[in-house]
Scaffold this motif. Structure first.
Motif, PDB file in Angstrom:
ATOM      1  N   TYR A 129      49.881  45.029  52.715  1.00  0.00           N
ATOM      2  CA  TYR A 129      50.506  43.894  52.012  1.00  0.00           C
ATOM      3  C   TYR A 129      50.545  44.168  50.506  1.00  0.00           C
ATOM      4  O   TYR A 129      51.577  43.956  49.849  1.00  0.00           O
ATOM      5  N   MET A 130      49.432  44.627  49.937  1.00  0.00           N
ATOM      6  CA  MET A 130      49.387  44.879  48.498  1.00  0.00           C
ATOM      7  C   MET A 130      50.368  45.970  48.088  1.00  0.00           C
ATOM      8  O   MET A 130      51.006  45.887  47.024  1.00  0.00           O
ATOM      9  N   ASN A 144      51.870  55.656  38.269  1.00  0.00           N
ATOM     10  CA  ASN A 144      51.957  57.060  38.657  1.00  0.00           C
ATOM     11  C   ASN A 144      51.033  57.277  39.849  1.00  0.00           C
ATOM     12  O   ASN A 144      50.360  56.346  40.310  1.00  0.00           O
ATOM     13  N   GLU A 145      50.996  58.490  40.363  1.00  0.00           N
ATOM     14  CA  GLU A 145      50.227  58.747  41.589  1.00  0.00           C
ATOM     15  C   GLU A 145      48.735  58.514  41.375  1.00  0.00           C
ATOM     16  O   GLU A 145      48.040  57.978  42.247  1.00  0.00           O
ATOM     17  N   ARG A 146      48.226  58.915  40.216  1.00  0.00           N
ATOM     18  CA  ARG A 146      46.800  58.730  39.948  1.00  0.00           C
ATOM     19  C   ARG A 146      46.443  57.242  39.933  1.00  0.00           C
ATOM     20  O   ARG A 146      45.454  56.822  40.550  1.00  0.00           O
ATOM     21  N   LYS A 147      47.266  56.437  39.249  1.00  0.00           N
ATOM     22  CA  LYS A 147      46.995  55.008  39.183  1.00  0.00           C
ATOM     23  C   LYS A 147      47.176  54.349  40.548  1.00  0.00           C
ATOM     24  O   LYS A 147      46.422  53.441  40.927  1.00  0.00           O
ATOM     25  N   ARG A 197      44.265  52.199  42.463  1.00  0.00           N
ATOM     26  CA  ARG A 197      44.470  50.809  42.897  1.00  0.00           C
ATOM     27  C   ARG A 197      44.313  50.674  44.406  1.00  0.00           C
ATOM     28  O   ARG A 197      43.737  49.691  44.883  1.00  0.00           O
ATOM     29  N   LYS A 198      44.811  51.643  45.144  1.00  0.00           N
ATOM     30  CA  LYS A 198      44.635  51.619  46.602  1.00  0.00           C
ATOM     31  C   LYS A 198      43.158  51.662  46.973  1.00  0.00           C
ATOM     32  O   LYS A 198      42.690  50.886  47.821  1.00  0.00           O
ATOM     33  N   ARG A 247      41.186  48.631  48.851  1.00  0.00           N
ATOM     34  CA  ARG A 247      40.576  48.931  50.155  1.00  0.00           C
ATOM     35  C   ARG A 247      39.084  48.582  50.133  1.00  0.00           C
ATOM     36  O   ARG A 247      38.560  47.965  51.065  1.00  0.00           O
ATOM     37  N   ASP A 248      38.426  48.950  49.060  1.00  0.00           N
ATOM     38  CA  ASP A 248      37.004  48.639  48.910  1.00  0.00           C
ATOM     39  C   ASP A 248      36.787  47.128  48.830  1.00  0.00           C
ATOM     40  O   ASP A 248      35.889  46.569  49.490  1.00  0.00           O
TER      41      ASP A 248
END
Length: 315
Positions: A256-257, A271-274, A278-279, A283-284
């Protein structure tokens, strides 16, 4: 996505722009945002006054962790960001809401870059305290986040933490939420749904978007909390094909996020790092407490009742 585009600039370009705009700056103010120092430099007296009402004071002796320039030069709207120096340059904004949101986004970028040390993150969402525990409400614009938050706060058992943006610290045995602002940047149309706020909103000086800074102590009769331990997360959607309320697991909540761009139009860096940062954070976060999706296709009162019932059942 946001209604403005962010141009990423390097420190050299930022320094040149800062030097160019320096002579236009009439007001310099520092704010304490979750323990970090954010400095506003502006030529707009309304922005200066709203900033002072909106955020906690920071001692002038403290060096800033980030800076926000908000300057008028008769040109078009521009939003520029130097991620190395944590400096945002906003030109020709007529709306304080974006000034404060970009300030929060700027310091959030700072916290993200130090995530491994302090495990502090930001969430574009609202949070209320109920009997010593927090409920977070997260949703894309137009799904009813603000309406439901103020609806809950009509009840004496609920306490205000934040109605727009909050900070999170992940501990091994708990998740603690922290307020981001001193006062609420309220919408005038809240009183159209919840009449009990009409008198307080009538005393707020509104801007071009029909919003203004309201004193939360008056608005919520002293029911304010600066932090609380998270117990539930409620994600909002508006989809007539889905049930009105359902519990979801961690991966469903994370999906959803991702589909909603983290419900945050004010991400300065994408970008991919950010994205991975965030993922991993969400998830945590979702793995530590129950997560629900509330489909706000019902009336505001019916949706409100579902969150109130959830709060009472969980405690």
């Amino acid at each position: 996505m946001s209604e403005y585009e962010v141009k990423i600039i390097d420190p050299e370009e930022r320094q040149a722009l800062s030097d160019e705009l320096a002579e236009k700056v009439r007001y310099e103010l520092k704010a304490n945002i979750h323990g970090a120092c954010v400095k506003l430099l502006t030529d707009n007296k309304d922005f200066k006054n709203e900033w002072e009402d909106n955020f906690k004071f920071m001692n002038e002796d403290i060096r800033p962790h980030s800076k926000i320039f908000a300057i008028e030069d008769s040109g078009s709207l521009e939003v520029m960001y130097d991620p190395i120096g944590k400096v945002s340059i906003l030109k020709n904004l007529d709306y304080y809401g974006w000034v404060k949101s970009i300030a929060l986004a700027t310091i959030s970028d700072f916290f993200e870059d130090y995530h491994s040390i302090h495990r502090r993150y930001s969430v574009h969402g609202s949070a209320v305290d109920y009997m010593g525990h927090a409920i977070a409400i997260i949703g894309p614009p137009g799904t009813g986040k603000t309406t439901l938050t103020y609806g809950l706060l009509q009840e004496k058992e609920f306490n205000y933490i934040s109605d727009d943006w909050f900070f999170v610290r992940l501990f091994s045995n708990a998740t603690v939420l922290y307020s981001s602002e001193k006062n609420s940047y309220i919408r005038d149309d809240i009183a159209d749904v919840w009449k009990s706020y009409a008198d307080e909103i009538s005393r707020v000086k509104l801007d071009v978007k029909g919003r203004g800074i309201a004193d939360v102590n008056s608005l919520f009769e002293g029911r304010i909390r600066e932090s609380s331990t998270l117990i539930n997360v409620v994600l909002l959607e508006r989809n007539k094909d889905n049930p009105p309320f359902r519990k979801v697991d961690t991966e469903e909540a994370l999906e959803y996020m991702l589909e909603t761009d983290f419900c945050n139009p004010h991400q300065l860096i994408r970008n991919e790092r950010k994205l991975n940062l965030r993922k991993n954070f969400f998830r945590d976060l979702f793995s530590k407490q129950d997560v629900y999706i509330l489909n706000t296709v019902e009336t505001p009162q019916e949706s409100l009742n579902r969150i109130k019932n959830l709060a009472k059942v969980c405690l």
